[in-house]
Structure formats: C-alpha cells, structure tokens
Design an enzyme around this catalytic site. Structure first.
Site, PDB file in Angstrom:
ATOM      1  N   GLY A 191       9.126  -5.645   8.671  1.00  0.00           N
ATOM      2  CA  GLY A 191       8.069  -5.726   9.679  1.00  0.00           C
ATOM      3  C   GLY A 191       8.580  -6.017  11.074  1.00  0.00           C
ATOM      4  O   GLY A 191       7.803  -6.342  11.975  1.00  0.00           O
ATOM      5  N   SER A 203      11.280  -1.850   7.377  1.00  0.00           N
ATOM      6  CA  SER A 203      11.065  -0.950   8.522  1.00  0.00           C
ATOM      7  C   SER A 203      11.473   0.500   8.242  1.00  0.00           C
ATOM      8  O   SER A 203      11.982   1.177   9.126  1.00  0.00           O
ATOM      9  CB  SER A 203      11.767  -1.491   9.774  1.00  0.00           C
ATOM     10  OG  SER A 203      11.252  -2.775  10.112  1.00  0.00           O
ATOM     11  N   GLY A 246       6.434  -0.766   3.831  1.00  0.00           N
ATOM     12  CA  GLY A 246       5.272  -1.576   4.187  1.00  0.00           C
ATOM     13  C   GLY A 246       4.426  -0.866   5.230  1.00  0.00           C
ATOM     14  O   GLY A 246       3.610   0.005   4.922  1.00  0.00           O
ATOM     15  N   GLY A 247       4.645  -1.212   6.487  1.00  0.00           N
ATOM     16  CA  GLY A 247       3.811  -0.712   7.591  1.00  0.00           C
ATOM     17  C   GLY A 247       3.580   0.796   7.587  1.00  0.00           C
ATOM     18  O   GLY A 247       2.444   1.261   7.754  1.00  0.00           O
ATOM     19  N   ASN A 286       3.807  -0.515  -0.104  1.00  0.00           N
ATOM     20  CA  ASN A 286       3.264  -1.872  -0.265  1.00  0.00           C
ATOM     21  C   ASN A 286       2.263  -2.119   0.861  1.00  0.00           C
ATOM     22  O   ASN A 286       2.654  -2.302   2.006  1.00  0.00           O
ATOM     23  CB  ASN A 286       4.429  -2.873  -0.202  1.00  0.00           C
ATOM     24  CG  ASN A 286       3.963  -4.317  -0.189  1.00  0.00           C
ATOM     25  OD1 ASN A 286       2.810  -4.610  -0.491  1.00  0.00           O
ATOM     26  ND2 ASN A 286       4.861  -5.219   0.172  1.00  0.00           N
ATOM     27  N   TRP A 287       0.996  -2.120   0.490  1.00  0.00           N
ATOM     28  CA  TRP A 287      -0.045  -2.265   1.519  1.00  0.00           C
ATOM     29  C   TRP A 287      -0.256  -3.719   1.945  1.00  0.00           C
ATOM     30  O   TRP A 287      -1.039  -3.988   2.840  1.00  0.00           O
ATOM     31  CB  TRP A 287      -1.368  -1.680   1.008  1.00  0.00           C
ATOM     32  CG  TRP A 287      -1.366  -0.174   0.938  1.00  0.00           C
ATOM     33  CD1 TRP A 287      -0.374   0.668   1.353  1.00  0.00           C
ATOM     34  CD2 TRP A 287      -2.412   0.666   0.431  1.00  0.00           C
ATOM     35  NE1 TRP A 287      -0.749   1.977   1.135  1.00  0.00           N
ATOM     36  CE2 TRP A 287      -1.993   2.003   0.566  1.00  0.00           C
ATOM     37  CE3 TRP A 287      -3.669   0.411  -0.135  1.00  0.00           C
ATOM     38  CZ2 TRP A 287      -2.786   3.086   0.164  1.00  0.00           C
ATOM     39  CZ3 TRP A 287      -4.453   1.480  -0.539  1.00  0.00           C
ATOM     40  CH2 TRP A 287      -4.019   2.813  -0.392  1.00  0.00           C
TER      41      TRP A 287
HETATM   42  P1  PGA Z   1       7.959  -2.936   6.374  1.00  0.00           P
HETATM   43  O1  PGA Z   1       7.717  -3.805   5.039  1.00  0.00           O
HETATM   44  O2  PGA Z   1       8.221  -1.509   5.912  1.00  0.00           O
HETATM   45  O3  PGA Z   1       6.684  -3.069   7.139  1.00  0.00           O
HETATM   46  O4  PGA Z   1       9.137  -3.525   7.070  1.00  0.00           O
HETATM   47  C1  PGA Z   1       8.489  -3.604   3.886  1.00  0.00           C
HETATM   48  C2  PGA Z   1       8.067  -4.578   2.827  1.00  0.00           C
HETATM   49  O5  PGA Z   1       7.760  -5.724   3.151  1.00  0.00           O
HETATM   50  O6  PGA Z   1       8.012  -4.233   1.620  1.00  0.00           O
END
Ligand code: PGA
Length: 231
Positions: A160, A190, A211-212, A6-7
């Site tokens: 995040g 994360s 995400g990140g 997920n960008w």
């Molecule tokens: P993250 O985000 O891996 O940066 O914690 C995950 C998400 O929000 O889908």
C-alpha cells in the site's frame, strides 16, 4: 500462475456485484478473489474462485468474531488467506496462530495462501532471511508441503505504499523461501498493471497477491493478462 485479489475492508455485497459483472479474467491464469466476509456469497455466486481473508482453527466454539473452515466451505468458499501483515501488525496475529489457521483450513480441504514478509526495520538491519525463515518454518512445521498451500511474499514496506521490491530483490526472497519450503510463492506489495509483467517474469515468482489494484475490474484484469502471457 495464480493472481489473488485481496479487497481488504472494501466492497460490500453491492459493490462486489458491480465489480464482478464488469470483471473479465483472461484464460490461462488462476484467479482468486478475497472479499470481506459479508461479500463472500455474492462473489461465490459469480462463479469466480473465492477465498476468505482469514479463517479460525476451530470448527465451532466461543470465538466471537471468527469464522471456521467448515462455515466457509458450506457457502462455496474454496480457501483463505492467513497471516496477512495487517493481521500480524494490527490484530496481534503471531506465527503460532497463523500456523494453526493454516493447518486446520488445509485439513478441512480449503486452499491456503499464507503471507510472510519483513518490515523495513528488519530489512535495514539485515534480518530479512532470518524473519522469513522463522515465519515460513512455523507454517511448514504444521502444514508441511501440502499441495493446497501457497506462500505469499509481501515485504511489509511495499504494501500500500507504492514502493515495490525490485525484481531482483523479489527473485532473491522467493528463492530463499523456496529453499525453506518448496511451494509456489506469490509476490505482493504494490503490484500494478505497470509493474506486473516484470515482477511475474522473475524466477521463483509464481503469481501475485494484489491489494489496491484489485479493486478496479480493469486494473485487476490487466494484471491477470500480464500473468497469462508470462506463464
Ligand atoms: P497492495 O496490497 O497491492 O495494495 O500493496 C497488497 C496486500 O496487502 O496484499
């Protein structure tokens, strides 16, 4: 195993193309990329499986700022996320609108990754299972156990923040979600190359929503490799 990246609001078409020319996913894992709307076409052109980050429930109409399932399908997008916690927390998304988005996307032939998860306050007050039950049942009520529906368990306090659910805690939440709705469940929050293998080896963890760590081709490919070797 399914690994979705997920960008969020990162990477316009130019940066998306740079990522895609450097990204080499391994065999043996299903990979989905979720770029911002303006980069969907560039991502589809790369041959990867592409989902949007949201989708509206009507085919067309006076809904400024929204995109319909048919519009996504027309450009080769194969599915959408719905109910990400950032949508729920920052943009007023409710269980009802999440369910409507999921139902019409599935009816239109798209895949859906529907996100659920508790906040820190809800976990600390012992309400995790109640919250998950309400969120998952709202989706199940309209979508049933549709074969193109996947749930993503993303504890909001782990998104995040660098905090990850312990493998035991993830396994417990995934087991609970599956007892409410028997569909694959991705873990999100994360996920990084360093913790992916352990999280993905837990019972009931069918993949990850990243995400990140999905923003760099090398780290995302490393997570995909961890998934390929644990499936
Ligand atoms: P993250 O985000 O891996 O940066 O914690 C995950 C998400 O929000 O889908």
């Amino acid at each position: 195993m399914l690994i979705a990246g997920n960008w969020k609001m990162f990477k316009g078409p130019g940066e998306a193309e740079s990522f895609l020319s450097a990204f080499e996913p391994p065999e043996g894992v299903e990979v989905v990329l979720c770029p911002p709307y303006v980069s969907l076409a560039a991502a589809v052109a790369s041959g990867q499986t592409v989902y949007a980050q949201n989708v509206h429930w009507e085919a067309s109409g006076a809904y400024t700022g929204e995109i319909s399932p048919g519009m996504l399908a027309e450009i080769g997008v194969q599915g959408a996320l719905v109910g990400h916690s950032e949508r729920r927390q920052l943009f007023g998304e409710s269980d009802e609108t999440v369910a409507r988005r999921a139902r019409t996307a599935l009816e239109a032939g798209l895949g859906v990754i529907a996100c659920v998860g508790e906040t820190l306050e809800q976990r600390e007050s012992g309400d995790t299972e109640l919250v998950l039950k309400i969120q998952v049942e709202a989706i199940a009520f309209v979508a049933g156990d549709h074969e193109r529906l996947v749930i993503a368990y993303e504890p909001v306090w782990a998104i995040g923040t660098g905090k990850t659910a312990t493998p035991d805690l993830a396994a417990e939440a995934h087991g609970f979600i599956k007892s409410v709705l028997d569909r694959p469940v991705l873990y999100g929050g994360s996920v990084k190359p360093e913790n992916a293998a352990e999280l993905l080896s837990q019972p009931g963890v069918d993949g990850a929503l990243v995400g990140g760590a999905s923003l760099e081709p090398d780290s995302f490919a490393a997570i995909c490799r961890a998934a390929a070797s644990s499936s």
